[in-house]
Design a protein around this motif. Structure first.
Motif, PDB file in Angstrom:
ATOM      1  N   ALA A   1     -10.966  35.025 -52.087  1.00 59.99           N
ATOM      2  CA  ALA A   1      -9.517  34.843 -52.136  1.00 59.99           C
ATOM      3  C   ALA A   1      -8.819  35.769 -51.155  1.00 59.99           C
ATOM      4  CB  ALA A   1      -9.015  35.116 -53.547  1.00 59.99           C
ATOM      5  N   SER A   2      -7.705  35.301 -50.639  1.00 59.27           N
ATOM      6  CA  SER A   2      -6.887  36.131 -49.753  1.00 59.27           C
ATOM      7  C   SER A   2      -5.447  35.647 -49.799  1.00 59.27           C
ATOM      8  CB  SER A   2      -7.422  36.084 -48.318  1.00 59.27           C
ATOM      9  OG  SER A   2      -7.380  34.767 -47.812  1.00 59.27           O
ATOM     10  N   GLY A   3      -4.537  36.538 -49.462  1.00 63.54           N
ATOM     11  CA  GLY A   3      -3.142  36.148 -49.360  1.00 63.54           C
ATOM     12  C   GLY A   3      -2.333  36.229 -50.631  1.00 63.54           C
ATOM     13  N   PHE A   4      -2.935  36.710 -51.707  1.00 62.50           N
ATOM     14  CA  PHE A   4      -2.205  36.901 -52.958  1.00 62.50           C
ATOM     15  C   PHE A   4      -2.879  38.018 -53.744  1.00 62.50           C
ATOM     16  CE2 PHE A   4      -5.133  34.791 -55.954  1.00 62.50           C
ATOM     17  CZ  PHE A   4      -5.904  34.040 -55.095  1.00 62.50           C
ATOM     18  N   THR A   5      -2.217  38.471 -54.804  1.00 64.11           N
ATOM     19  CA  THR A   5      -2.740  39.583 -55.601  1.00 64.11           C
ATOM     20  C   THR A   5      -3.795  39.057 -56.561  1.00 64.11           C
ATOM     21  OG1 THR A   5      -0.559  40.634 -55.435  1.00 64.11           O
ATOM     22  CG2 THR A   5      -2.125  41.561 -57.025  1.00 64.11           C
ATOM     23  N   PHE A   6      -5.018  39.013 -56.082  1.00 59.72           N
ATOM     24  CA  PHE A   6      -6.137  38.392 -56.806  1.00 59.72           C
ATOM     25  C   PHE A   6      -6.260  38.915 -58.222  1.00 59.72           C
ATOM     26  CE2 PHE A   6     -10.132  36.255 -57.110  1.00 59.72           C
ATOM     27  CZ  PHE A   6     -10.995  37.100 -57.785  1.00 59.72           C
ATOM     28  N   SER A   7      -6.133  40.206 -58.411  1.00 60.34           N
ATOM     29  CA  SER A   7      -6.376  40.820 -59.715  1.00 60.34           C
ATOM     30  C   SER A   7      -5.321  40.445 -60.758  1.00 60.34           C
ATOM     31  CB  SER A   7      -6.448  42.340 -59.578  1.00 60.34           C
ATOM     32  OG  SER A   7      -5.236  42.844 -59.056  1.00 60.34           O
ATOM     33  N   SER A   8      -4.262  39.768 -60.353  1.00 59.28           N
ATOM     34  CA  SER A   8      -3.217  39.349 -61.288  1.00 59.28           C
ATOM     35  C   SER A   8      -3.371  37.908 -61.753  1.00 59.28           C
ATOM     36  CB  SER A   8      -1.835  39.500 -60.639  1.00 59.28           C
ATOM     37  OG  SER A   8      -1.554  40.860 -60.341  1.00 59.28           O
ATOM     38  N   TYR A   9      -4.362  37.231 -61.242  1.00 59.97           N
ATOM     39  CA  TYR A   9      -4.519  35.802 -61.499  1.00 59.97           C
ATOM     40  C   TYR A   9      -5.726  35.504 -62.379  1.00 59.97           C
ATOM     41  CZ  TYR A   9      -1.001  34.462 -58.061  1.00 59.97           C
ATOM     42  OH  TYR A   9       0.174  34.278 -57.391  1.00 59.97           O
ATOM     43  N   VAL A  10      -5.549  34.542 -63.285  1.00 63.27           N
ATOM     44  CA  VAL A  10      -6.682  33.938 -63.967  1.00 63.27           C
ATOM     45  C   VAL A  10      -7.411  33.070 -62.942  1.00 63.27           C
ATOM     46  CG1 VAL A  10      -7.394  32.300 -65.741  1.00 63.27           C
ATOM     47  CG2 VAL A  10      -5.545  33.924 -66.207  1.00 63.27           C
ATOM     48  N   MET A  11      -8.716  33.204 -62.906  1.00 66.35           N
ATOM     49  CA  MET A  11      -9.523  32.432 -61.967  1.00 66.35           C
ATOM     50  C   MET A  11     -10.388  31.441 -62.738  1.00 66.35           C
ATOM     51  SD  MET A  11      -8.544  33.495 -59.074  1.00 66.35           S
ATOM     52  CE  MET A  11      -9.721  32.561 -58.092  1.00 66.35           C
ATOM     53  N   SER A  12     -10.532  30.265 -62.161  1.00 68.12           N
ATOM     54  CA  SER A  12     -11.291  29.211 -62.830  1.00 68.12           C
ATOM     55  C   SER A  12     -12.117  28.424 -61.827  1.00 68.12           C
ATOM     56  CB  SER A  12     -10.335  28.241 -63.535  1.00 68.12           C
ATOM     57  OG  SER A  12      -9.522  28.890 -64.486  1.00 68.12           O
TER      58      SER A  12
ATOM     59  N   VAL B   1     -14.400  23.874 -65.825  1.00 68.71           N
ATOM     60  CA  VAL B   1     -15.770  24.284 -66.144  1.00 68.71           C
ATOM     61  C   VAL B   1     -15.790  25.665 -66.791  1.00 68.71           C
ATOM     62  CG1 VAL B   1     -18.024  24.830 -65.170  1.00 68.71           C
ATOM     63  CG2 VAL B   1     -16.712  22.902 -64.261  1.00 68.71           C
ATOM     64  N   ALA B   2     -15.080  26.611 -66.185  1.00 70.85           N
ATOM     65  CA  ALA B   2     -15.090  27.977 -66.695  1.00 70.85           C
ATOM     66  C   ALA B   2     -13.866  28.713 -66.171  1.00 70.85           C
ATOM     67  CB  ALA B   2     -16.358  28.723 -66.258  1.00 70.85           C
ATOM     68  N   SER B   3     -13.390  29.668 -66.953  1.00 69.68           N
ATOM     69  CA  SER B   3     -12.272  30.486 -66.517  1.00 69.68           C
ATOM     70  C   SER B   3     -12.502  31.931 -66.931  1.00 69.68           C
ATOM     71  CB  SER B   3     -10.951  29.976 -67.086  1.00 69.68           C
ATOM     72  OG  SER B   3     -10.963  30.024 -68.489  1.00 69.68           O
ATOM     73  N   ILE B   4     -11.847  32.846 -66.224  1.00 66.59           N
ATOM     74  CA  ILE B   4     -11.985  34.266 -66.502  1.00 66.59           C
ATOM     75  C   ILE B   4     -10.620  34.912 -66.356  1.00 66.59           C
ATOM     76  CG2 ILE B   4     -12.654  34.756 -64.096  1.00 66.59           C
ATOM     77  CD1 ILE B   4     -14.556  36.928 -65.266  1.00 66.59           C
ATOM     78  N   SER B   5     -10.317  35.811 -67.279  1.00 64.67           N
ATOM     79  CA  SER B   5      -9.016  36.471 -67.269  1.00 64.67           C
ATOM     80  C   SER B   5      -8.874  37.389 -66.054  1.00 64.67           C
ATOM     81  CB  SER B   5      -8.841  37.284 -68.551  1.00 64.67           C
ATOM     82  OG  SER B   5      -9.860  38.260 -68.652  1.00 64.67           O
ATOM     83  N   SER B   6      -7.654  37.845 -65.821  1.00 59.50           N
ATOM     84  CA  SER B   6      -7.367  38.607 -64.610  1.00 59.50           C
ATOM     85  C   SER B   6      -8.205  39.883 -64.498  1.00 59.50           C
ATOM     86  CB  SER B   6      -5.885  38.955 -64.549  1.00 59.50           C
ATOM     87  OG  SER B   6      -5.484  39.656 -65.701  1.00 59.50           O
TER      88      SER B   6
END
Length: 115
Positions: A23-34, A47-52
């Motif tokens: 990831a680039s261009g945004f505050t990755f650690s503030s986002y839920v990723m899936s 399929v799967a998600s992970i909290s910030s």
């Protein structure tokens, strides 16, 4: 913002693959990723998600116990370790970043499970 997936490919049933999404261009650690996937003729599914912070994960029932999602908030990367792959896991896999109403998508990476 940009999400770039890698790690897809052709694997035999029972094999493993590890997908990465940089990831680039945004505050990755503030986002839920899936991770989502879409098979031909089917709707895209989560399929799967992970909290910030990485402390909470959720999985689609058919992949639970076989897939593991993880993230590295220093490298701004999310991973999907896929073990014991089955032909029905064949799909294009997409990385997604979500925070409130903001969503970013990657371009997708093809995973094909076949003998």
């Amino acid at each position: 913002a940009q999400l770039v997936e890698s790690g897809g490919g052709l694997v035999q049933p029972g094999g493993s693959l590890r997908l990465s999404c940089a990831a680039s261009g945004f505050t990755f650690s503030s986002y839920v990723m899936s991770w989502y996937r879409q098979a031909p003729g089917k709707e895209r599914e989560l399929v799967a998600s992970i909290s910030s912070a990485g402390g909470s994960t959720n999985y689609l029932l058919p992949v639970k116990g076989r897939f593991t999602i993880s993230r590295d908030n220093v490298k701004n990367t999310v991973y999907l370790q896929m073990n014991s792959l089955k032909p029905e896991d064949t799909a294009v896999y997409y990385c997604n970043a979500n925070r409130g109403s903001v969503r970013y998508w990657g371009q997708g990476t093809q995973v094909t499970v076949s003998s």
